[in-house]
Enzyme design. Structure first.
Site, PDB file in Angstrom:
ATOM      1  N   ARG A  35       0.823  -1.533   0.318  1.00  0.00           N
ATOM      2  CA  ARG A  35      -0.403  -0.267  -0.068  1.00  0.00           C
ATOM      3  C   ARG A  35       0.563   1.241  -0.177  1.00  0.00           C
ATOM      4  NH1 ARG A  35      -5.138   1.620   1.605  1.00  0.00           N
ATOM      5  NH2 ARG A  35      -5.802   3.160   2.598  1.00  0.00           N
ATOM      6  N   HIS A  87      -6.613   1.139  -7.828  1.00  0.00           N
ATOM      7  CA  HIS A  87      -6.721   0.442  -6.352  1.00  0.00           C
ATOM      8  C   HIS A  87      -7.562  -0.635  -6.452  1.00  0.00           C
ATOM      9  CE1 HIS A  87      -7.513   0.101  -1.617  1.00  0.00           C
ATOM     10  NE2 HIS A  87      -7.993   0.956  -2.064  1.00  0.00           N
ATOM     11  N   GLN A 120      -9.779  -3.107  -3.825  1.00  0.00           N
ATOM     12  CA  GLN A 120     -10.874  -2.675  -2.945  1.00  0.00           C
ATOM     13  C   GLN A 120     -11.868  -2.745  -4.923  1.00  0.00           C
ATOM     14  OE1 GLN A 120     -12.207  -0.427  -0.734  1.00  0.00           O
ATOM     15  NE2 GLN A 120     -14.133  -0.731  -1.142  1.00  0.00           N
ATOM     16  N   ASP A 128     -15.981   8.749  -3.689  1.00  0.00           N
ATOM     17  CA  ASP A 128     -14.322   9.220  -2.815  1.00  0.00           C
ATOM     18  C   ASP A 128     -13.910  10.044  -2.383  1.00  0.00           C
ATOM     19  OD1 ASP A 128     -12.578   7.899  -1.072  1.00  0.00           O
ATOM     20  OD2 ASP A 128     -11.024   7.729  -3.180  1.00  0.00           O
ATOM     21  N   CYS A 156     -15.423   3.494  -0.243  1.00  0.00           N
ATOM     22  CA  CYS A 156     -14.475   2.837  -0.222  1.00  0.00           C
ATOM     23  C   CYS A 156     -13.955   2.547   1.267  1.00  0.00           C
ATOM     24  CB  CYS A 156     -13.091   2.405  -1.198  1.00  0.00           C
ATOM     25  SG  CYS A 156     -12.197   4.525  -1.249  1.00  0.00           S
ATOM     26  N   ARG A 173     -14.206  -6.647   1.367  1.00  0.00           N
ATOM     27  CA  ARG A 173     -12.630  -6.750   1.062  1.00  0.00           C
ATOM     28  C   ARG A 173     -11.687  -7.663   1.883  1.00  0.00           C
ATOM     29  NH1 ARG A 173     -10.336  -2.050   0.371  1.00  0.00           N
ATOM     30  NH2 ARG A 173      -7.944  -2.957   0.914  1.00  0.00           N
TER      31      ARG A 173
END
Length: 324
Positions: A120, A147, A150, A237, A277, A305
């Site tokens: 990450r 991402h 996700q 987001d 998310c 997730r």
């Protein structure tokens, strides 16, 4: 009436891993059929059909974090444990990617000890450098560009609620960031009708968009907020991602009107859903009344997730033999 217990898989009845030993830096690192298999596996895991099998027993995953995390860290760690493996968390204080130590050297060390790496990170290039120098799977847990893990959870959630995704209107509202880019990639793989709604100057990556259009994806880029109306899925987001704090006031002004509210949710399809998310910056891109709205599936999405990433881990690492 009591529900029946799921039919449990055994080590002899597990599906064959379809992405064995590969990297996962982008959703386009898998084919549409491989995505279908991963999502089917995630659904099977969520139903409890994998309970008791430990296909990753004896395997280890390094979790490399340049950015803070709640969902990514917890779900990869718990996921490895539930599959019988082990995860070790390495923060930027401990590694200092590219500063304390060259990225290539970090990769060459980790490949001697662990069986996979999840990163990450700030830069997509860091992941490519890790993958280039480590002969084990490298997974993109988030970068400035994409991402992809996700989006696996997102599309699992969409399918749970709405059935087959092909032709569904998925409207992403807000900053044309890594999430927007990955939604465009998922349009290529699923046949979803993807619309990206951003203020002028905050559009998604042009190369990502052009590549998707060349592959026949249905992707619309607009600044018109009316595009939200009738959406099957409304997704947003944060306006200010980690590393963009110096732009906070400029961004808040640019994104006025792009806040998801209960009133906006009333304009999407009657059976439409709202996704985010997380973490949510309440008072900016959304409000608590939206994430708690009857159309919200934000916390189901967060749960997924775990299931989606477990499925990914299995299909990348399930054919590996323990080193000891």
């Amino acid at each position: 009436m009591p529900t029946s217990s799921p039919a449990l898989l055994t080590s002899d009845t597990l599906p064959a891993p379809v992405m064995a030993g590969r990297d996962f830096l982008s959703n386009l690192d898998m084919s549409a059929q491989e995505l279908r298999t991963v999502l089917d596996t995630a659904a099977s895991m969520k139903r409890g059909e994998w309970r008791g099998v430990k296909p990753l027993a004896g395997l280890s995953l390094a979790l490399v974090f340049e950015k803070a995390s709640l969902r990514t860290r917890t779900t990869f760690d718990v996921g490895m444990y539930q599959l019988g493996g082990h995860a070790i968390t390495l923060t930027n204080q401990e590694i200092g990617l590219g500063k304390r130590e060259r990225v290539s050297d970090v990769a060459r060390n980790l490949e001697r000890w662990v069986d996979g790496v999840m990163g990450r990170v700030y830069l997509q290039q860091t992941l490519h450098e890790l993958a280039d120098h480590a002969d084990i799977p490298v997974i993109n847990g988030l970068s400035d560009m994409l991402h992809p893990v996700q989006l696996l959870a997102d599309y699992q959630t969409i399918e749970e609620e709405l059935g087959p995704v092909k032709g569904k209107r998925v409207v992403y509202l807000g900053d044309g960031n890594n999430l927007a880019n990955s939604h465009i990639h998922m349009g290529v793989l699923t046949g979803a009708d993807v619309t990206i709604v951003t203020p002028v100057g905050y559009e998604p990556n042009g190369g990502v968009l052009q590549g998707a259009l060349q592959r026949g994806a249905s992707v619309t880029l607009t600044n018109d907020l009316a595009a939200v109306e009738g959406a099957d899925v409304l997704y947003t987001d944060v306006w200010i991602s980690m590393g963009q704090e110096a732009e906070a006031e400029i961004r808040r002004r640019a994104f006025q009107g792009y806040q998801v509210t209960p009133q906006m949710l009333d304009t999407i399809a009657p059976d439409g859903i709202f996704l985010h998310c997380l973490p949510a910056h309440y008072g900016e891109e959304t409000v608590p009344e939206a994430t708690e709205h009857p159309k919200s599936r934000v916390f189901d999405q967060a749960e997924n997730r775990l299931h989606a990433q477990k499925a990914l881990l299995y299909h990348l690492m399930g054919a590996m033999q323990p080193r000891w």
